[in-house]
Design an enzyme around this catalytic site. Structure first.
Site, PDB file in Angstrom:
ATOM      1  N   TYR A 148     -13.079  -4.981  -0.387  1.00 44.88           N
ATOM      2  CA  TYR A 148     -14.364  -4.558  -0.946  1.00 44.88           C
ATOM      3  C   TYR A 148     -15.354  -5.700  -1.166  1.00 44.88           C
ATOM      4  O   TYR A 148     -16.486  -5.622  -0.707  1.00 44.88           O
ATOM      5  CB  TYR A 148     -14.201  -3.767  -2.262  1.00 44.88           C
ATOM      6  CG  TYR A 148     -15.508  -3.115  -2.687  1.00 44.88           C
ATOM      7  CD1 TYR A 148     -15.987  -2.016  -2.003  1.00 44.88           C
ATOM      8  CD2 TYR A 148     -16.261  -3.626  -3.735  1.00 44.88           C
ATOM      9  CE1 TYR A 148     -17.201  -1.430  -2.358  1.00 44.88           C
ATOM     10  CE2 TYR A 148     -17.471  -3.056  -4.095  1.00 44.88           C
ATOM     11  CZ  TYR A 148     -17.941  -1.951  -3.410  1.00 44.88           C
ATOM     12  OH  TYR A 148     -19.139  -1.384  -3.761  1.00 44.88           O
ATOM     13  N   THR A 165       0.834  -1.205   0.000  1.00 44.64           N
ATOM     14  CA  THR A 165       0.000   0.000   0.000  1.00 44.64           C
ATOM     15  C   THR A 165       0.866   1.253   0.000  1.00 44.64           C
ATOM     16  O   THR A 165       0.560   2.242  -0.664  1.00 44.64           O
ATOM     17  CB  THR A 165      -0.925   0.012   1.226  1.00 44.64           C
ATOM     18  OG1 THR A 165      -1.626  -1.215   1.296  1.00 44.64           O
ATOM     19  CG2 THR A 165      -1.919   1.154   1.152  1.00 44.64           C
ATOM     20  N   ARG A 192      -8.398  -1.306   6.318  1.00 42.39           N
ATOM     21  CA  ARG A 192      -8.310  -0.961   4.896  1.00 42.39           C
ATOM     22  C   ARG A 192      -9.191  -1.854   4.029  1.00 42.39           C
ATOM     23  O   ARG A 192      -9.697  -1.426   2.998  1.00 42.39           O
ATOM     24  CB  ARG A 192      -6.864  -1.094   4.407  1.00 42.39           C
ATOM     25  CG  ARG A 192      -5.897  -0.078   4.974  1.00 42.39           C
ATOM     26  CD  ARG A 192      -5.705   1.093   4.031  1.00 42.39           C
ATOM     27  NE  ARG A 192      -4.614   1.961   4.467  1.00 42.39           N
ATOM     28  CZ  ARG A 192      -4.153   2.977   3.762  1.00 42.39           C
ATOM     29  NH1 ARG A 192      -4.664   3.255   2.580  1.00 42.39           N
ATOM     30  NH2 ARG A 192      -3.180   3.735   4.230  1.00 42.39           N
ATOM     31  N   TYR A 251      -1.495 -10.667   4.716  1.00 38.69           N
ATOM     32  CA  TYR A 251      -1.437  -9.297   5.247  1.00 38.69           C
ATOM     33  C   TYR A 251      -2.828  -8.957   5.754  1.00 38.69           C
ATOM     34  O   TYR A 251      -3.773  -8.844   4.971  1.00 38.69           O
ATOM     35  CB  TYR A 251      -0.994  -8.353   4.137  1.00 38.69           C
ATOM     36  CG  TYR A 251      -0.969  -6.878   4.483  1.00 38.69           C
ATOM     37  CD1 TYR A 251      -0.915  -6.420   5.792  1.00 38.69           C
ATOM     38  CD2 TYR A 251      -0.966  -5.931   3.458  1.00 38.69           C
ATOM     39  CE1 TYR A 251      -0.872  -5.069   6.079  1.00 38.69           C
ATOM     40  CE2 TYR A 251      -0.916  -4.571   3.732  1.00 38.69           C
ATOM     41  CZ  TYR A 251      -0.870  -4.144   5.041  1.00 38.69           C
ATOM     42  OH  TYR A 251      -0.832  -2.799   5.323  1.00 38.69           O
ATOM     43  N   ILE A 271       7.321  -4.784   8.953  1.00 43.97           N
ATOM     44  CA  ILE A 271       7.316  -4.231   7.601  1.00 43.97           C
ATOM     45  C   ILE A 271       6.941  -2.769   7.785  1.00 43.97           C
ATOM     46  O   ILE A 271       5.783  -2.439   8.049  1.00 43.97           O
ATOM     47  CB  ILE A 271       6.352  -4.987   6.676  1.00 43.97           C
ATOM     48  CG1 ILE A 271       6.811  -6.449   6.537  1.00 43.97           C
ATOM     49  CG2 ILE A 271       6.294  -4.311   5.308  1.00 43.97           C
ATOM     50  CD1 ILE A 271       5.939  -7.296   5.639  1.00 43.97           C
ATOM     51  N   LYS A 283       1.864 -10.517   8.196  1.00 45.06           N
ATOM     52  CA  LYS A 283       1.983  -9.084   8.474  1.00 45.06           C
ATOM     53  C   LYS A 283       0.729  -8.686   9.224  1.00 45.06           C
ATOM     54  O   LYS A 283      -0.380  -8.722   8.670  1.00 45.06           O
ATOM     55  CB  LYS A 283       2.139  -8.264   7.196  1.00 45.06           C
ATOM     56  CG  LYS A 283       2.286  -6.766   7.473  1.00 45.06           C
ATOM     57  CD  LYS A 283       2.412  -5.948   6.198  1.00 45.06           C
ATOM     58  CE  LYS A 283       2.529  -4.451   6.527  1.00 45.06           C
ATOM     59  NZ  LYS A 283       2.546  -3.598   5.317  1.00 45.06           N
TER      60      LYS A 283
END
Length: 345
Positions: A109, A46, A142, A137, A211, A166
């Protein structure tokens, strides 16, 4: 055995003034990161603006990252998608480019369940690419969905190439459950700079690294903090963690802005503030691609206040930037001309 322990930088993607990828700048940033001691580099997360690069650009940035790194550290490619077939194609390309591991963000989404993420997304990729390390991840803020620890544990048990996550849920209890279910041979990486220290020192989580976004700016300091914790030197780690706190505050900058109809909350989300500060300090960065834009005047002052605090109290943290990129940080952090074009009027 291949390990993800240490500091991996989630690379920004530098842009030219006309919003094209700056590959020369990318090479300079990669060389800077490796010189400053990071153990890994993530291309096209991202932070690298993966949502706004098309797949051709996406693939080229991954190729160039592998090429510029020259096996000097391990490499990760962000190949996740809300389409499993896209993620498979991206992973195939990353493997062919010589990347060591891929990062698969939870599908955004369309909102599959945790079981669907496991069975219809991670499993097909882990099975098809058994020679590639797979890093789920998890960032529900998000994506609007989440791979739960139970399904992560099933994946880890079934696929030897799924042994790292992550973790960016912000939920310590979720991390504790992940450690409990996945076992001691599983690696948990922090996906939030401001939580890395807490995740690593918590004996029920035992994260082994991060990360990191902020390591785009301070790779040596982040790498040292993480290594000190791994070595058990908590005094040295704590000093660095406290010194870096002002920069952790700018990963996302939240301000109140006036409109003709009243106050509204404005959130300058990653990587906008990071790229803005890198621009100010003379590092390869350039603008963000739309729909990310510029910071407000209040937001950019927040960035400057925190950067100046670091520079005034712990200047050694930013010295590598001045040395490598041959810039005068006193001039750049205090002269208003370097804000030109970086903020909305």
């Amino acid at each position: 055995m291949f390990t993800f322990s240490g500091c991996t930088t989630a690379l920004i993607t530098p842009m030219t003034a006309n919003h094209q990828v700056d590959y020369e700048g990318l090479q300079r940033l990669i060389d800077f990161q490796i010189q400053e001691g990071v153990t890994g580099l993530l291309a096209m997360g991202t932070t690298g603006e993966s949502p706004t690069l098309n797949w051709e650009e996406h693939s080229k940035v991954i190729e160039k990252t592998s090429e510029y790194t020259c096996k000097r550290c391990f490499t990760i490619a962000g190949t996740g998608s809300n389409s499993t077939q896209e993620a498979i194609a991206g992973t195939q390309h990353a493997r062919d480019a010589g990347i060591n591991a891929v990062l698969l963000v939870d599908p955004y989404y369309n909102g599959p369940s945790s079981m669907e993420i496991r069975r219809e997304y991670i499993e097909p990729i882990a099975k098809q690419f058994s020679d590639v390390q797979i890093i789920p991840y998890i960032i529900p803020g998000r994506t609007g969905t989440q791979l739960f620890p139970q399904d992560l544990a099933i994946l880890h048990k079934q696929y030897p190439n799924v042994r790292c996550v992550k973790e960016a849920t912000g939920d310590l209890e979720n991390m504790i459950l992940t450690r409990k279910l996945c076992g001691e041979d599983f690696e948990i990486l922090s996906g939030d700079d401001d939580k890395t220290y807490a995740m690593m020192i918590n004996p029920k989580i035992k994260a082994t690294g991060a990360i990191s976004v902020i390591s785009n700016i301070t790779p040596r300091a982040i790498a040292d903090m993480i290594q000190y914790i791994l070595d058990g030197n908590m005094e040295a780690a704590t000093i660095i963690q406290q010194a870096l706190q002002p920069l952790f505050n700018i990963v996302t900058v939240k301000t109140q802005e006036s409109t003709p109809y009243g106050l509204v909350t404005c959130r300058a989300r990653n990587p906008l503030a990071t790229k803005t500060l890198m621009n100010i300090m003379g590092m390869p960065s350039g603008p963000c691609r739309q729909p990310l834009g510029k910071m407000t005047h209040t937001g950019i002052q927040t960035v400057l206040t925190n950067a100046r605090k670091i520079y005034e109290v712990n200047p050694q943290i930013l010295e590598p930037i001045a040395d490598y990129f041959d810039v005068d940080l006193t001039e750049r952090l205090y002269n208003e001309k370097y804000l030109s074009g970086l903020t909305y009027a």
